[in-house]
Write an enzyme that holds these catalytic residues in place. Structure first.
Site, short mmCIF file in Angstrom:
data_model
loop_
_atom_site.label_atom_id
_atom_site.label_comp_id
_atom_site.label_asym_id
_atom_site.label_seq_id
_atom_site.Cartn_x
_atom_site.Cartn_y
_atom_site.Cartn_z
CD GLU A 269 56.73 7.61 -13.12
OE1 GLU A 269 57.83 8.21 -13.21
OE2 GLU A 269 55.74 8.09 -12.55
CD GLU A 319 53.89 14.76 -19.42
OE1 GLU A 319 53.00 15.25 -18.71
OE2 GLU A 319 54.58 13.77 -19.08
CE LYS A 322 57.18 15.52 -15.77
NZ LYS A 322 57.83 14.19 -15.63
CD GLU A 330 61.63 15.15 -14.51
OE1 GLU A 330 60.62 14.69 -15.07
OE2 GLU A 330 62.28 14.51 -13.66
#
Length: 487
Positions: A269, A319, A322, A330
């Site tokens: 990542e 997202e 999250k 995030e």
């Protein structure tokens, strides 16, 4: 020597061409993380097409979702499947659970034409914030999955690894050459690295310069990027101009120090968020991601590990569900917004100075063009306003509200409307979700202002069992929670 038949010679040349082509494709492409913690996911087939349209030839998944793996069939995209941390104990307990998991999630899909290359057992299980929860189960789970792959005849193709946060290695002096594994897990790390070396699997490390900046306000901003730094790190004869190279080489040094100089490294990542924090914005995200892509496209590698860097951007799509425990950012790591629209110009191949724009998702359908806002007649002093915002933000996504965020310039009523609309869209524009005890109303006039985007959510996916289950569950939760709010 008897010359081979003409057909055999031609076949050999064809195979050579195919091998070279595949190697070229591997070296030119870039991987990406595909997370699914969102209230309204795009159809898996739409996302697979998005990956292909943008030249992503590797994808990292955090779970083995049948619909996603089925959509990847025949795509030519190489896949890393993840196993969530909460499954580690069960897989570590015995062979049967691992064999069943491999049969259902690996063998089945490999036989169906999905190019699975890795199984990622757990996700950053040794984070210090987990307080040792997974220290005793991660490696046994890796062993169980490996044994199951061997039994299934897939160990030669599918490698077992574990994505680890960069906090598992460190340097006491700050110099990469002094890198070593964290003292309290040193023995466990050597056991895992020995396993990786023996099976030919890579060490997967997640590297986040943004987090360094987020945690330390004195961290030199330019050291996070790739255009040179006013505060480089000098390590002997090497000068590190960016934190990625320094972080990467700290791991290289840790592997060398402990007798594993040849274990390959995959960056699991790496990326930069675009919202939810003062330093999370599209400008910085573009600067970091383009700098990184150009850096690895050069093939130079890092000072201690020259050559191609194998990496997966984090992440593909925002997202909205999250956890925000680490920070509001995030939910905003995506190169694309929730609906598959690109956020900023970016050359995913590392060329043209980032002037090209990623290809958007195709065929996306949205809910009706309407938004939920605070009634003009409502008073901000009304207790129902504060209660409504708290309720909405507790059940939807308000992470774009805050200091120096995309919606940081809204006035007080705009903040309220944003919260109401987020809840309304999350709940599929259900009329009950735009009432808030009589102080909210719907409008067909887009309330978006400046950089603040009031979204219209994606229409729920129809025709499959899972989305239908999601909608039913959401309706039950909406009814129950709204009743509680009214009472």
């Amino acid at each position: 020597m008897v010359p081979p038949p003409l057909a055999a010679t031609a076949m050999g040349r064809l195979l050579l061409v195919l091998v070279v082509a595949c190697m070229a494709r591997w070296s030119e492409g870039i991987g990406v993380n595909w997370g699914t913690q969102m209230s309204h996911p795009l159809p898996a087939s739409t996302v697979v097409q998005l990956l292909k349209d943008n030249g992503f030839d590797r994808v990292k998944l955090f779970d083995a979702e049948d619909g996603i793996l089925t959509a990847l069939k025949g795509s030519g995209i190489q896949v890393m499947i993840g196993i969530p941390n909460d499954m580690l104990a069960g897989l570590a307990a015995g062979a049967n659970a691992a064999e069943d998991w491999v049969s259902k999630n690996v063998s089945k899909h490999v036989n169906n034409g999905v190019d699975i290359r890795y199984v990622a057992v757990g996700n950053e299980p040794f984070l210090e914030t987990f307080n040792g929860t997974y220290l005793n189960t991660t490696f046994p789970a890796m062993q169980s999955v490996q044994a199951a792959l061997v039994k299934a005849g897939l160990a030669g193709q599918v490698k077992v690894t574990v994505p680890l946060n960069a906090d598992v290695y460190q340097s006491a002096t700050g110099k990469p050459s002094d890198g070593d594994f964290r003292a309290n897990i040193h023995g466990l790390m050597l056991t895992i690295v020995q396993f990786l070396a023996a099976t030919g699997a890579p060490f997967v490390a997640n590297v986040y310069p943004f987090i360094s900046l987020y945690k330390d306000p004195n961290f030199p901003l330019d050291y996070a990027f790739f255009q040179g730094s006013s505060a480089p790190v000098v390590d002997g004869g090497v000068t590190y101009q960016n934190t990625f190279d320094a972080n990467h080489d700290t791991l290289v040094a840790a592997l060398r120090r402990n007798g594993f100089p040849n274990v390959s490294i995959v960056v699991g990542e790496v990326g930069w968020p675009t919202d939810g924090d003062a330093n999370a914005n599209p400008q910085y995200a573009r600067q970091f991601n383009q700098g990184f892509l150009t850096h690895i496209a050069s093939g130079r590698g890092t000072p201690l590990r020259p050559g191609p860097v194998d990496a997966y951007l984090f992440s593909l799509i925002d997202e909205d569900q999250k956890s925000i425990e680490p920070g509001n950012f995030e939910r905003h790591w995506g190169v694309f917004y929730y609906d598959g629209q690109p956020k900023y110009p970016l050359s995913l191949r590392g060329g043209d100075n980032g002037s090209s724009t990623p290809t958007p998702a195709k065929g996306v359908t949205y809910l009706d063009r309407k938004w939920c806002v605070l009634k003009p007649s409502a008073s901000l002093a009304d207790q129902k306003v504060g209660d409504g915002v708290s309720y909405a933000c507790g059940l939807a996504d308000c992470t774009s509200l805050g200091y120096k965020t995309s919606c940081g310039g809204l006035d007080a009523k705009g903040n309220v409307s944003y919260a109401f609309n987020s809840y309304y869209q999350t709940n599929d524009q259900d009329d009950r979700a735009c009432d808030f005890k009589g102080i909210a109303t719907t409008t067909s006039v887009d309330p978006s202002a400046g950089s603040c985007r009031f979204i219209i959510e994606i229409a729920p996916i129809s025709g499959t069992a899972a989305p239908t289950t999601r909608r039913v569950a959401a309706a039950v939760i909406l009814a129950a929670s709204f009743l509680s709010y009214l009472l």
